[in-house]
Structure formats: C-alpha cells, structure tokens
Design a protein around this motif. Structure first.
Motif, mmCIF file in Angstrom:
data_model
loop_
_atom_site.group_PDB
_atom_site.id
_atom_site.type_symbol
_atom_site.label_atom_id
_atom_site.label_comp_id
_atom_site.label_asym_id
_atom_site.label_seq_id
_atom_site.Cartn_x
_atom_site.Cartn_y
_atom_site.Cartn_z
ATOM 1 N N VAL A 43 -1.438 3.452 -11.277
ATOM 2 C CA VAL A 43 -1.666 3.827 -12.674
ATOM 3 C C VAL A 43 -2.817 3.014 -13.261
ATOM 4 C CG1 VAL A 43 -0.658 3.844 -14.989
ATOM 5 C CG2 VAL A 43 0.714 4.585 -13.034
ATOM 6 N N VAL A 44 -2.857 1.721 -12.937
ATOM 7 C CA VAL A 44 -3.919 0.855 -13.439
ATOM 8 C C VAL A 44 -5.283 1.311 -12.932
ATOM 9 C CG1 VAL A 44 -4.854 -1.505 -13.307
ATOM 10 C CG2 VAL A 44 -2.435 -1.136 -13.815
ATOM 11 N N ASN A 45 -5.339 1.923 -11.750
ATOM 12 C CA ASN A 45 -6.607 2.430 -11.222
ATOM 13 C C ASN A 45 -7.212 3.515 -12.117
ATOM 14 O OD1 ASN A 45 -6.645 0.731 -9.019
ATOM 15 N ND2 ASN A 45 -5.673 2.210 -7.640
ATOM 16 N N ASP A 94 8.714 -3.927 -4.986
ATOM 17 C CA ASP A 94 7.480 -3.613 -4.261
ATOM 18 C C ASP A 94 6.962 -2.230 -4.646
ATOM 19 O OD1 ASP A 94 7.348 -6.019 -3.012
ATOM 20 O OD2 ASP A 94 8.203 -5.342 -1.103
ATOM 21 N N ASP A 95 7.871 -1.246 -4.690
ATOM 22 C CA ASP A 95 7.469 0.111 -5.088
ATOM 23 C C ASP A 95 6.955 0.126 -6.526
ATOM 24 O OD1 ASP A 95 8.109 1.161 -2.640
ATOM 25 O OD2 ASP A 95 10.113 1.821 -3.225
ATOM 26 N N TYR A 96 7.592 -0.658 -7.382
ATOM 27 C CA TYR A 96 7.167 -0.721 -8.777
ATOM 28 C C TYR A 96 5.728 -1.243 -8.881
ATOM 29 C CZ TYR A 96 7.011 -2.100 -13.699
ATOM 30 O OH TYR A 96 6.650 -2.254 -15.018
ATOM 31 N N ARG A 97 5.413 -2.323 -8.132
ATOM 32 C CA ARG A 97 4.065 -2.888 -8.169
ATOM 33 C C ARG A 97 3.047 -1.904 -7.607
ATOM 34 N NH1 ARG A 97 6.748 -7.684 -6.591
ATOM 35 N NH2 ARG A 97 6.177 -7.338 -4.410
ATOM 36 N N THR A 98 3.428 -1.187 -6.555
ATOM 37 C CA THR A 98 2.510 -0.211 -5.968
ATOM 38 C C THR A 98 2.184 0.903 -6.956
ATOM 39 O OG1 THR A 98 3.400 -0.661 -3.765
ATOM 40 C CG2 THR A 98 2.150 1.381 -4.045
ATOM 41 N N GLY A 116 2.871 9.540 -9.602
ATOM 42 C CA GLY A 116 2.587 8.138 -9.332
ATOM 43 C C GLY A 116 2.664 7.738 -7.887
ATOM 44 N N THR A 117 3.159 8.637 -7.009
ATOM 45 C CA THR A 117 3.230 8.316 -5.586
ATOM 46 C C THR A 117 1.912 8.622 -4.873
ATOM 47 O OG1 THR A 117 4.046 10.515 -4.953
ATOM 48 C CG2 THR A 117 5.684 8.880 -5.612
ATOM 49 N N LEU A 118 0.971 9.286 -5.569
ATOM 50 C CA LEU A 118 -0.310 9.620 -4.959
ATOM 51 C C LEU A 118 -1.329 8.511 -5.215
ATOM 52 C CD1 LEU A 118 -0.615 13.361 -6.066
ATOM 53 C CD2 LEU A 118 0.341 12.471 -3.931
ATOM 54 N N GLU A 119 -2.287 8.384 -4.301
ATOM 55 C CA GLU A 119 -3.345 7.398 -4.509
ATOM 56 C C GLU A 119 -4.150 7.726 -5.764
ATOM 57 O OE1 GLU A 119 -5.830 6.706 -1.175
ATOM 58 O OE2 GLU A 119 -4.161 6.252 0.191
ATOM 59 N N GLU A 120 -4.337 9.008 -6.033
ATOM 60 C CA GLU A 120 -4.937 9.468 -7.284
ATOM 61 C C GLU A 120 -3.837 10.191 -8.063
ATOM 62 O OE1 GLU A 120 -7.697 9.114 -8.875
ATOM 63 O OE2 GLU A 120 -8.850 7.986 -7.384
ATOM 64 N N PRO A 121 -3.146 9.513 -8.972
ATOM 65 C CA PRO A 121 -1.965 10.097 -9.633
ATOM 66 C C PRO A 121 -2.249 11.357 -10.437
ATOM 67 C CG PRO A 121 -2.020 7.711 -9.919
ATOM 68 C CD PRO A 121 -3.335 8.101 -9.338
ATOM 69 N N LEU A 122 -3.507 11.577 -10.833
ATOM 70 C CA LEU A 122 -3.849 12.776 -11.606
ATOM 71 C C LEU A 122 -4.615 13.791 -10.780
ATOM 72 C CD1 LEU A 122 -5.020 11.143 -14.976
ATOM 73 C CD2 LEU A 122 -2.717 11.818 -14.291
ATOM 74 N N ALA A 123 -4.651 13.628 -9.456
ATOM 75 C CA ALA A 123 -5.440 14.486 -8.574
ATOM 76 C C ALA A 123 -5.207 15.960 -8.900
ATOM 77 C CB ALA A 123 -5.071 14.207 -7.116
ATOM 78 N N PRO A 124 -6.290 16.773 -8.911
ATOM 79 C CA PRO A 124 -7.662 16.452 -8.476
ATOM 80 C C PRO A 124 -8.522 15.789 -9.553
ATOM 81 C CG PRO A 124 -7.538 18.736 -9.118
ATOM 82 C CD PRO A 124 -6.151 18.194 -9.286
ATOM 83 N N ILE A 125 -7.959 15.533 -10.737
ATOM 84 C CA ILE A 125 -8.739 14.893 -11.807
ATOM 85 C C ILE A 125 -8.880 13.407 -11.509
ATOM 86 C CG2 ILE A 125 -8.770 14.337 -14.270
ATOM 87 C CD1 ILE A 125 -7.175 16.931 -14.715
ATOM 88 N N VAL A 137 0.824 -1.205 0.000
ATOM 89 C CA VAL A 137 0.000 0.000 0.000
ATOM 90 C C VAL A 137 0.856 1.252 0.000
ATOM 91 C CG1 VAL A 137 -1.760 1.292 1.251
ATOM 92 C CG2 VAL A 137 -1.848 -1.221 1.196
ATOM 93 N N TYR A 138 2.006 1.215 0.663
ATOM 94 C CA TYR A 138 2.842 2.391 0.816
ATOM 95 C C TYR A 138 4.176 2.207 0.104
ATOM 96 C CZ TYR A 138 -0.575 3.292 4.492
ATOM 97 O OH TYR A 138 -1.749 3.484 5.171
ATOM 98 N N PHE A 139 4.805 3.345 -0.219
ATOM 99 C CA PHE A 139 6.107 3.333 -0.870
ATOM 100 C C PHE A 139 7.222 3.398 0.160
ATOM 101 C CE2 PHE A 139 3.383 5.126 -4.210
ATOM 102 C CZ PHE A 139 3.747 4.332 -5.284
ATOM 103 N N SER A 140 8.381 2.961 -0.273
ATOM 104 C CA SER A 140 9.563 3.136 0.564
ATOM 105 C C SER A 140 10.030 4.587 0.466
ATOM 106 C CB SER A 140 10.679 2.192 0.109
ATOM 107 O OG SER A 140 11.163 2.588 -1.168
ATOM 108 N N GLU A 141 10.939 4.968 1.346
ATOM 109 C CA GLU A 141 11.421 6.351 1.387
ATOM 110 C C GLU A 141 12.214 6.715 0.136
ATOM 111 O OE1 GLU A 141 15.364 5.163 4.010
ATOM 112 O OE2 GLU A 141 13.593 6.014 4.981
#
Length: 471
Positions: free
Chosen positions: A387-389, A378-382, A348-357, A204-208
């Motif tokens: 993006v797939v969303n 792991d970061d790549y899959r996240t 791509g680090t945001l839950e909505e990568p195009l936010a606010p769109i 669910v989360y990215f590494s630092e």
C-alpha cells in the motif's frame, strides 16, 4: 195573522236586500284583493323571469370560464409533462456526464500509469541499473530523446475519447521529462547496497491464510448486514476516527503545508463506508476510493449517485459538521460527491494493489482494513508495504484501525484478523520506510454486544514516506 205575514215578508225582503248588499260589497273587495294579488304575482313573475335571465347569462359566462380554465389546466398539465420530460432528460444527461467524467478520470489515471510504465521501460532500454545512478549528462541526453515522447504518444494514440484521438502536447512531454528526472533522482537515492537507505526486512510473499481470508470476504461479506451491525449508530470509537481525520486534514501542518494542486487522495479498502473520505473533501480536489468487494463498491456508487436505496450515513455526516468550520452537513456531502472521482477495484495481495492502474498519491487513507485482511504480523507488514508503494515520495499515510483484535462477526460469519499492539504498528511503519509523525490510541469504549469484536482499543497513525515529494 195577516199582519204577521206582512211583517215576515218585509223582514225577508230587508234580509235579502242586506245579503245582496253585503255580497256585492264582498264581491267588490274580493275582486280588488284578487286584482292586487294578480298584480303582485305578475310583478313577481316578471322579476323571477328577469332573475332567471340574468342567472342564465351568468351560467353561460361561468360555463365559458370553466371551459377556459379546463383548457388552461390541460395546457398546464401538458407543460408540466414537458418539464418533467426535460427534467428526466437533464437528469439522464447529468448522469451520463458524471459517468463520462469518471471514465475520463480512469483514462487519465491509466494514461499516467502508462507514462510511468514507459519511463520504466526507457530506463531498462538505457541499461539504467538501480545500483548505478544516472549522471547529469545521461539525464540530459535521455530527456532530449525524441523516442520517449514518441513512445508515449503512440501509446496514448491507442485510446480515443469521444472519437478524438488523445494527443501528446509539449506540456505532456515536459511532464514526462519531469517524471524521467524524478526517476533518475530515485535511481540515484535508492542504489543497491547503500547502507544509508537500507530498510528493515519485509517479507516478500504472503502466507496461505491471506488468500483464504480474501476468498471468505469475496464470497460471504454482506455490506448491509455490516452497516446494521457496526454503523447503526454513532459510537465513540467511530467519533475518534472522524475527529482525528478532521483534525489532520484541517489543522495538521503535515498536510496543510502541501499545495492544493498536488493533493491526490486515495482511500484504500473503503468498504461500503463513504464518511471517512469526507474529512478530506475540502482538502483535496481529487479523491479516489478503492475496494476489493464488488458489493461494497456498489454501495459507494449508490450513495455518491444519491440513489434512494443507498445506505443512510446522515448521523455520521452530522457529526462531521459539528466539529467546526461552520460547514453544514449538506455542504460536506455535496463537496465529497464533487471531488469523488471513482471507486476502483483493489487487492492488497498483489504487487501492484490497483493493477493495472499505477497511479501514485499524495495521501492514502485506510481504515479498519489491513489488520482484517491478514492474520500474521509478517503478512500485515507485507501488505502495508504494498500500500505504501502507492504513495509518492514525501506522501502521507493515514491509518486507523483496531488494537488487540483477533476476530469480528457479521451475523453468523466470523472474520479473523491479526492482533496488533502499538509497538507492532511502530515496527511495521518503520519497516516499510515511513516516519511516524503522530500516533493516538483510545481504549475500547463499546461492549461486545454493541460491537461483536474482541478488540481492546483503536489507533490512528499519521506517517510520512521518506524522500523528496513528487511533482
């Protein structure tokens, strides 16, 4: 002696007579010649005078014509200036129209996202839980609710376009109703605890390290240096990417079966490169590009607006034209500029990568992006999952990138990446709920001097998102 004197006197007398006679005859001849010369001179003088008069008349006519020509020239110059002024005004109006069109596109995308958000809120209001799907009665009651349309109408009324308040027609209400129906179906399909649709575990989360890489790009990336380093000429690996994009948008049944009205394309992480999206120009009526680095977005806008300082991509468009379909380079570039909507920020680090769109797309393209924005699998899959969303159910992801790469350099700056193998790609794609439709790889064909990167090859993946295609 006297006889001699008489003779001499007679000789002198004869001589004088002869001289006088000759002088008279010479005088007569000279006078005749002089008269003839004088007549000739007078005739020539009269002729010269006539010629001078005619020349003067011609000179006056020439002067008049010259004045008229000068007047016409001034009028032509004035007309030319007016035409130039009109042309500039037309160009300015065209740019303003283009800018307005792009803003309209952004507003439309935003309104769509607002509608989706409103639908989601309505789901929450009616206590629609993920684990419990809506019954047909609840769907009908929900769709007939006036509050849904009213809520969307109030939100739409906030935004005005050219001082005309955006109104919500019955067609829009119908569209919202269809979205509600689609959400209801999704709630039914993706219920909590269902083993049938349970996906592989995705972090669910990215590494630092992801934030570090992002800030490095934002602070140091130079698109023009990148262009000189990796796109100064057309190499075999870029040809592989362009050829695969062209083939899938032209001939692959995975995309060719989709109706034209639903072909919304997003290129995620486009960088300063417009040429990959060109393959989709004749497939789609709407192409949106997304990029995190402002300088890269500026380069895309410069090329789309045909600015003189824009980067040169003509060898790449020429190669696209050579792949078939009988289209010329100019046709491809014009078509891309026609269907191009806007280049928007993405992360791509945001839950909505195009936010606010929160728009969803039928096809997403991403080239040499995700593996260079992450350093672990792991970061790549996240990031891939986020993006797939952005895909509609049944949408298609087209992904091109590098295999076995750990870093690349632009000038003195080194950028890290995650090293992926073919098996890693297959696992990541399956983990985010995609079905691989096709995968192609190519061993490295460039030297480290030509490309300052340590990749061992490149790949191209076409994968389909599970579920019923969106409307």
């Amino acid at each position: 002696m006297s006889m001699f004197k008489v003779w001499l006197s007679s000789v002198q007398s004869v001589a004088e007579q002869c001289v006088q006679s000759v002088a008279k005859q010479f005088q007569r001849v000279w006078l005749a010649v002089f008269k003839v010369w004088l007549c000739c001179v007078q005739s020539v003088a009269m002729l010269c005078s006539n010629v001078a008069g005619q020349c003067s008349s011609v000179a006056k006519q020439c002067s008049s014509v010259a004045k008229q020509c000068s007047s016409v020239a001034k009028q032509c110059s004035s007309v030319a200036k007016q035409c130039s002024s009109v042309a500039k005004q037309c160009s300015s109006v065209a740019k303003q129209c283009s800018s307005v069109a792009k803003q309209c596109s952004v507003v439309q995308v935003w309104l769509s996202s607002v509608q989706c958000s409103s639908v989601a809120k309505q789901c929450s209001v009616f206590n629609v839980q993920v684990q419990v799907w809506l019954s047909s009665v609840q769907v009908q009651v929900w769709l007939s609710s006036v509050q849904v349309c009213s809520s969307v109408a109030k939100q739409c009324s906030v935004f005005k376009l050219f001082s005309v308040q955006v109104w919500l027609s019955s067609v829009q209400c119908s569209s919202v109703a269809k979205q509600c129906s689609s959400v209801a179906k999704q709630c039914s399909v993706f219920k909590c605890g269902s083993d049938q649709h349970k996906l592989a575990s995705v972090p669910v989360y990215f590494s630092e390290h992801v934030e570090e890489v992002k800030h490095q790009y934002l602070e140091t990336f130079d698109p023009r240096h990148y262009h000189r380093t990796f796109y100064s000429y057309l190499d075999e690996e870029v040809k592989f990417f362009l050829r695969r994009y062209h083939e899938i948008f032209t001939n692959d049944p995975l995309l060719s079966a989709r109706c034209r009205s639903r072909r919304r394309v997003l290129e995620f992480g486009c960088g300063p490169v417009p040429v990959y999206a060109a393959s989709a120009a004749f497939f789609s009526e709407s192409i949106t590009m997304a990029e995190i680095i402002p300088a890269n977005r500026s380069e895309i806008e410069s090329w789309m607006d045909c600015r003189p300082e824009a980067l040169d991509w003509s060898p790449f468009f020429s190669y696209l034209a050579s792949l078939g379909d009988g289209r010329k380079e100019e046709e491809i570039t014009e078509r891309l500029r026609e269907v191009f909507q806007v280049v928007i920020p993405c992360d791509g680090t945001l839950e909505e990568p195009l936010a606010p769109i929160r728009q969803r797309y039928d096809v997403i393209m991403t080239t040499l992006c995700l593996e260079f924005a992450t350093t672990t699998k792991d970061d790549y899959r996240t990031m891939l999952g986020r993006v797939v969303n952005l895909l509609r159910p049944g949408g298609v992801l087209l992904m091109a990138g590098a295999l076995g790469n750990t870093s690349y350099s632009v000038g003195s700056t080194r950028y890290p990446s995650v090293s992926l193998q073919k098996e890693d790609l297959e696992e990541a794609v399956a983990a985010v709920g995609l079905r691989v439709a096709s995968m192609a790889t190519l061993e490295r064909l460039t030297s480290s001097k030509e490309k300052p990167a340590d990749h061992r090859g490149v790949f191209f993946v076409a994968a389909e998102k599970q579920g019923e295609p969106g409307v």
